[in-house]
Design an enzyme around this catalytic site. Structure first.
Site, short mmCIF file in Angstrom:
data_model
loop_
_atom_site.label_atom_id
_atom_site.label_comp_id
_atom_site.label_asym_id
_atom_site.label_seq_id
_atom_site.Cartn_x
_atom_site.Cartn_y
_atom_site.Cartn_z
N GLY A 272 0.92 -1.25 0.03
CA GLY A 272 0.11 0.16 -0.03
C GLY A 272 0.84 1.18 0.01
N ASN A 273 0.28 2.51 0.25
CA ASN A 273 1.01 3.71 0.23
C ASN A 273 0.32 4.54 1.54
OD1 ASN A 273 -1.13 5.22 -0.96
ND2 ASN A 273 -0.73 4.03 -2.90
#
Length: 396
Positions: free
Chosen positions: A205-206
């Protein structure tokens, strides 16, 4: 010109609200007033009735209201609800949906846009309960004109002073100016990051929070557009607005599929989300377990679909706006993205200095055949407002 219901609640700043009513009338707006009983301790209802040439609603149970449903009639009449000043008590009622007097009952029944102008002592404003209520109202789509630092009624400086009537009037008019501009238009906004599964427990993810995309969706709704808000992983509440339909997705491919379903009937797509560029080539069906003596784990990645490029190639009359979050060579990378992905506009920002999750940002606007334009640092809500105004001009 608009039909504006002005709600006066019981604070020392109530006397300033009379000037706000007068200013709005001078600009040609129709104004009707709702008052709490505490507000009438500071300004009489006769004063507001004389100014507006309308009855002031302060009691649901008076003889004159026995054969009417006054709070519903006024709620249906209103095109904007302005609470000035907004006390801590009234903010709490709005946030919790309480309706125990004429003012709180009327505003609860109102489906029009709402603006509140808080004014109170600085200690009250800093109270966690007040902060929670203001955050809830913002999540519900209520506009907040923040209090100022200045001399308070208690005789000392602090944050909590109500802005001057001219500033309040300008804030109201600025927000009225875009109302219904996009009525009948359909807009897609994406927000947040996507998650690419590694195994049933872990994901790639980020740090995207979704704040920018959600602020943009709010502004489009204020302009009257029907908004499809496609959200991935976010850490703030989604808007509660009948003009905004929420579509929850997980992966980049999920986001692409949802955008494709909505795209043909939309007028504009704003890709404010941060979709993952890569996913695990063959994600694990069971949780990856550490093995004795194993220090490294090699994961093979493959590219995810490029949503912006896909929709940029597919667009017909739609306006397609993308975001470029860069850590180096900001303008060069953003310009290349504008051309490569067939976008109409790119909003570029440097994310190397703690932008993710922040309430502020500084961006550049890039458009085809135009020089990049630098915007000063401002809140993400202010960027959203300015960006939507720019998009409205392009749509014209």
């Amino acid at each position: 010109m608009a039909r504006i219901a002005v709600y006066l609640t019981g604070g020392i700043a109530t006397y300033k609200a009379v000037s706000v009513v007068r200013n709005l009338q001078k600009l040609g707006h129709q104004v009707r007033v709702v008052m709490t009983k505490n507000a009438e301790k500071f300004v009489s209802s006769q004063t507001l009735a004389a100014l507006t040439k309308e009855e002031v609603l302060d009691d649901l149970w008076g003889k004159e209201n026995e054969a009417k449903i006054p709070h519903i009639e006024l709620a249906d009449w209103s095109e904007l609800a302005l609470v000035v000043p907004a006390t801590a008590d009234f903010l709490a009622k709005m946030a919790c949906g309480l309706a125990d007097d004429a003012a709180s009952t009327t505003i609860l029944a109102s489906s029009c846009p709402k603006i509140v102008v808080p004014a109170m002592n600085n200690h009250m404003l800093a109270n966690p309960a007040v902060k929670r209520n203001l955050a809830q109202l913002k999540a519900d789509g209520v506009l907040i004109l923040e209090p100022k630092v200045g001399m308070l009624a208690e005789g000392y400086q602090g944050r909590g002073r109500m802005p001057e009537p001219d500033e309040i009037t300008k804030f109201v008019c600025d927000n009225l100016s875009i109302q219904n501009t996009l009525q009948g238009k359909r807009v897609i906004v994406t927000a947040g990051g996507t998650r690419e599964a590694v195994d049933p427990v872990r994901y790639l993810g980020n740090r995207s929070s979704g704040k920018m995309g959600i602020a943009i969706a709010d502004e489009f709704a204020k302009a009257g557009a029907q908004v499809g808000l496609v959200v991935g992983n976010i850490n703030i509440a989604v808007p509660n607005n009948e003009l905004i339909k929420i579509y929850q997705v997980s992966s980049t491919e999920d986001m692409l599929n949802q955008v494709e379903q909505l795209f043909d009937t939309c007028d504009c797509l704003v890709m404010a989300a941060a979709p993952a560029d890569y996913k695990i080539k063959n994600n694990f069906k069971q949780k990856i377990k550490k093995k004795p003596g194993q220090k490294d784990l090699i994961l093979e990645l493959t590219q995810t679909p490029d949503i912006l490029k896909t929709m940029g190639k597919r667009k017909n009359q739609q306006i397609v706006v993308g975001f470029a979050a860069e850590t180096e060579n900001l303008l060069a990378n953003a310009q290349a993205k504008l051309e490569r992905k067939h976008a109409d506009m790119i909003v570029a920002n440097d994310v190397s200095a703690g932008v993710f999750g922040s309430d502020k940002n500084q961006v550049y606007i890039l458009q085809t055949d135009l020089e990049p334009v630098s915007w000063p640092e401002m809140t993400k809500k202010e960027i959203a407002k300015r960006l939507v105004s720019l998009i409205i001009e392009k749509m014209k």
